[in-house]
Design an enzyme around this catalytic site. Sequence first.
Site, PDB file in Angstrom:
ATOM      1  N   GLN A 124       0.761  -0.658   0.078  1.00  0.00           N
ATOM      2  CA  GLN A 124      -0.509  -0.188   0.203  1.00  0.00           C
ATOM      3  C   GLN A 124       1.039   1.258   0.059  1.00  0.00           C
ATOM      4  O   GLN A 124       2.228   1.263   1.300  1.00  0.00           O
ATOM      5  CB  GLN A 124      -1.198   0.080   1.116  1.00  0.00           C
ATOM      6  CG  GLN A 124      -1.699   1.467   1.701  1.00  0.00           C
ATOM      7  CD  GLN A 124      -2.914   0.865   2.750  1.00  0.00           C
ATOM      8  OE1 GLN A 124      -1.970   0.758   3.842  1.00  0.00           O
ATOM      9  NE2 GLN A 124      -3.326   2.229   2.791  1.00  0.00           N
ATOM     10  N   GLY A 125       0.844   2.012  -1.219  1.00  0.00           N
ATOM     11  CA  GLY A 125       1.943   3.248  -1.156  1.00  0.00           C
ATOM     12  C   GLY A 125       1.242   3.991  -0.750  1.00  0.00           C
ATOM     13  O   GLY A 125       0.771   4.464  -2.398  1.00  0.00           O
ATOM     14  N   SER A 127       1.016   6.940   2.249  1.00  0.00           N
ATOM     15  CA  SER A 127       2.418   7.451   3.239  1.00  0.00           C
ATOM     16  C   SER A 127       3.020   7.850   2.325  1.00  0.00           C
ATOM     17  O   SER A 127       3.842   7.310   1.429  1.00  0.00           O
ATOM     18  CB  SER A 127       2.462   7.016   4.384  1.00  0.00           C
ATOM     19  OG  SER A 127       1.524   6.560   4.882  1.00  0.00           O
ATOM     20  N   SER A 159       4.612  -0.682   3.978  1.00  0.00           N
ATOM     21  CA  SER A 159       4.822  -2.597   4.247  1.00  0.00           C
ATOM     22  C   SER A 159       4.924  -3.283   3.466  1.00  0.00           C
ATOM     23  O   SER A 159       4.123  -3.021   2.108  1.00  0.00           O
ATOM     24  CB  SER A 159       3.427  -2.807   5.898  1.00  0.00           C
ATOM     25  OG  SER A 159       3.802  -1.686   6.649  1.00  0.00           O
ATOM     26  N   GLU A 242     -10.265  -1.575   5.888  1.00  0.00           N
ATOM     27  CA  GLU A 242      -8.870  -1.724   7.109  1.00  0.00           C
ATOM     28  C   GLU A 242      -9.304  -1.749   8.151  1.00  0.00           C
ATOM     29  O   GLU A 242      -8.646  -1.983   9.047  1.00  0.00           O
ATOM     30  CB  GLU A 242      -7.748  -0.098   6.910  1.00  0.00           C
ATOM     31  CG  GLU A 242      -6.793  -0.386   7.722  1.00  0.00           C
ATOM     32  CD  GLU A 242      -5.525   0.480   6.746  1.00  0.00           C
ATOM     33  OE1 GLU A 242      -6.152   1.851   6.258  1.00  0.00           O
ATOM     34  OE2 GLU A 242      -4.356   0.399   7.074  1.00  0.00           O
ATOM     35  N   GLU A 362      -5.046  10.162  16.788  1.00  0.00           N
ATOM     36  CA  GLU A 362      -5.629  11.084  17.320  1.00  0.00           C
ATOM     37  C   GLU A 362      -6.307  11.446  16.237  1.00  0.00           C
ATOM     38  O   GLU A 362      -7.209  12.313  16.234  1.00  0.00           O
ATOM     39  CB  GLU A 362      -4.445  12.154  17.134  1.00  0.00           C
ATOM     40  CG  GLU A 362      -3.198  12.627  18.355  1.00  0.00           C
ATOM     41  CD  GLU A 362      -2.551  11.226  18.712  1.00  0.00           C
ATOM     42  OE1 GLU A 362      -2.579  10.131  18.203  1.00  0.00           O
ATOM     43  OE2 GLU A 362      -1.875  10.942  20.113  1.00  0.00           O
TER      44      GLU A 362
END
Lengths: 378, 330
Positions: A124-125, A127, A159, A242, A362
Amino acid sequence: MDLTFSDQEIEFRDELRGWLDANRPGEEPRGDQDAAFEFRKQWQRSLFEGGWAAVHWPQEYGGRDASLMQSAIFFEEMGKADAPLPANALGLILAGPTIMAWGTEEQKERFLLPILSAEEIWCQGFSEPEAGSDLAAVKTKAVRDGDDWVVTGQKVWTSAAQYSKWCMLVVRTDPDAAKHKGLSYFLMDMEQDAVQVRPLVQITGEAEFNELFIEEARVPKENVLGGEGDGWNVALTTLMNERSGLGFFLQTRLRLLLDRLVEDAKANGRIEDPVVAEALGEMHVRTETLRFLAYRGLSIIEQHGQPGPEGSLTKWLWSETNQMLTQLAVSVCGPAALTEGEAWAHDLLRSRGNTIEGGTTEILKNIVAERVLGLPRK
Amino acid sequence: MRFDFTEDQHEIKRTAKDLLASRSTLEKVREAAEAGEYDAALWKELGELGWPGVAIDEAHGGGGLGYVELAGLLEESGYALLNGPFLATALCAAAISEAGSDGQKDEWLGRLASGEATGAFGLVGQVVPDGASADVVVVADRESGEARLLTGQGSLEGLDSIDPTRRYGIVEGGLPDGEPMPGDVAAAIDLGCVLTSAELVGVCGRALDMTVEYVKDRKQFGRPVGSFQAVQHRCAQMLLSTEGARASTYFAAWAADADRDRLPEAASLAKSAASKAGIEVTASAIQAHGGIGFTWEADVHWFYKRAQLDAAFLGSSAEHNRRLTALVSP
Ligand SMILES: Cc1cc2nc3c(=O)[nH]c(=O)nc-3n(C[C@H](O)[C@H](O)[C@H](O)COP(=O)(O)OP(=O)(O)OC[C@H]3O[C@@H](n4cnc5c(N)ncnc54)[C@H](O)[C@@H]3O)c2cc1C
C-alpha cells in the site's frame, strides 16, 4: 438480544475448525524475516487450496460470500489457532475489495486470482514523507505520456514492499486541481528499475516497512483504478476496509496474550499481589469489551445497514490495550520482558506502532468527535 | 447472533425514554432532591405500567420478560435520573427471585411487581440505595454466601450521602437479624451488578449528550468550544467509555437470561467497565462545562454524584478486576 451463533454460523465454524485441525500452520520461524514471510506465503497457499483464503470475497472471485458474522468467526478462529496472517494480507483485505468496488472487468480478471493465491503480493503506497495523517497532501506526481502515466516521487512506511509485485499507489495527476480532487489511484508494477525499495529498520530491529523511490516509473493507463481524479474516493474505500474483520483476529490475539501473561504471573507468583491481580483484571475487561464492541458493531450494520459508532472505536481500544498489556508484562515478568529476543520484549516494542499504523489514535479521535458526535470542525 | 435489542425490546426502551423525558425532567429531579422525597404519582404510574415487575415471573404477578428488558428500562431511568425507587426495587425483586424461599417469593414478589411495596438490596458493611425507605430489604454477605430479608420501613439506618436524588441506607456491622434466605445469593449479587451497570450506562449516556450539546453551543475565542481538539478528544473518550460499558452490560444482561454459567464473569466485566466509565464520563462532563459545571445550579453534578454511589455499590471497578483474575486463576 441473542448472543449465540445461528446454526449456519456454527456449521461454518465447525467446517473451518475441521479444516484447521487437518491443516495446522505449524510454528512461524522467528528471527528471520524472509523465512517468516515465505512461511506465511505457504500458509496462504494452503488456505487458498482449502478455499479459505478470503471468505469475505464473493464466490465468483474465489471467496465464500461469507456474511459479516461468518467473516468475524473466520478471523476469530484464525486468531485462536494462533495462525499467522497470510502473506498477502494487504492484497486480501485492501487491494482485492478495492478492485472489486472500482475495477473494470479486465482489472478484476487480471488481478484478483493472483491476490488470492499469494502468487502476487501487494503493498500500500499511500504515505509519503510529507503526507501521513494528511493523506491528501501526497506529492508523488504522474504525467501522461502516450498510453502510459509516468510516476516520480517518494513513498514511505510501505509494508511488505520488498516482497511485492504490485502497489496500491496514490498519486497526484492534476497539480492544479483542489487538494482532494487532483489525485488518482494506480496499480503499479513494482518490478521495474524505476522503483527502488529500501528497507527501513523499525524499533524492533525488523524491517517490515520500506521507503520507495520512484523515478519515472511507468503505469499503463489500463492500471488506473477508478477514473482519473477519483483517487481520493478510491483510497477511502481502501481505508474503510482497513478496519474490517481483521479486528477480530487482533482481538483474539490479544486474548491469547492476556492468557499467556496470566500464566506467567501464576508461574512466578506475582498473581498473589493484589495490584497485579487488579491490573490483569483490567486487561481482561478491556479485552472482552473490545470483543463485545466488535460484535455489536457487526450486529448494528446487519440490522440497520449502516455502521454505528462501534467501528471507529475498536481499533483505538485494541491498540491502546495492546500497549497497556505488554507494558504490564514488563512489571509482571521482570527482566525477561526487556531482554532482546524475548517474545514479550518484541511485543512491547511492536505495540508502539499500533497507535500509528492504519491511522493514528489522534486522527481516530478526530473522526469520532466530528463524524460520530457531530462536533464542529476546526 | 444479534447483539442488539429486538424490535419489541427497542420499543419498550423508546416508550420508556419518551415517558421519562416528559414525566421525570431534570427540574423534577431537582425538586425531589431538594425536598428529600420521591414523586409518588410517577411511581404509582410506573407500577401500573409493570416496570418494577418486568423480569418477575408471571406466576408471581410479574411481566415474565427478562433481564435484558429490565436492563433497557434501567438504562433509561439512569438517563433520566428517575426520581423513584426503581433500581432498588428491581434489585430486591431479583434477589428474592434468586435467593428467596417459596414463602418469601409469594409474600413479596407480587407486591414489588405492582409497585405497592418498595424494596432494596445491598451488601453487609455497605451503602444501600433506598435502604432506609424500603418496605423490604435484602442484605447479603458475599463472603459467607448468606442473606437476610428485613421487613418494615426503617430497618436500615439512613445515610445522608452526596447524592440527594436517592434515599440511601447503610448496613453497619455483620449480617443483620432477619429471615434467612435459602437460595443462590451469589447469583442475586451478580444480577445486582448487571442492573446497576445498566443504570450507570444511562448515566454516562446522559452526561455525554449534555456535554456534546453544551460544547457545540458554548463559544470562546469566537468559536464553539467543541471545535477545540482537547475538548473533542475528551468527548471521544467519553463515547468510547460509554459504548464499552454498554456492550459489556448488554452482554451481561443477556447472560443473566440465557447463559447463567457465564453470569459471574459477565457481571464483573460489566460492573468494572460501567463503574469506571461512570466516574470518568461524569467527571469529564463537569470539566467540559467549565465553571457552570461546578455549580449546584447546573444539572451535571447530579450525574456525577449518582455515578459515584453506583460505582462503589456492590464492588468498585478495582474489586471486580481482582475478582475476574481470581475467576480465571482460582
Ligand atoms: C508499522 C507501520 C506500518 C505502516 N504501513 C504502511 C503502509 O503499508 N502503507 C502506507 O501507506 N503507510 C503505512 N504506515 C504509515 C502510517 O499510515 C502513518 O505513519 C500514519 O498515517 C501517520 O502519518 P505520519 O507518520 O506522517 O505522522 P504525522 O501525520 O506526521 O503525525 C505525527 C503526530 O501528529 C499527530 N497528528 C497529525 N495530524 C493531526 C491532527 N490533525 N490532529 C491531531 N494530531 C495530529 C499524529 O497523531 C502523530 O502523533 C505504516 C506505519 C507504521 C507505524
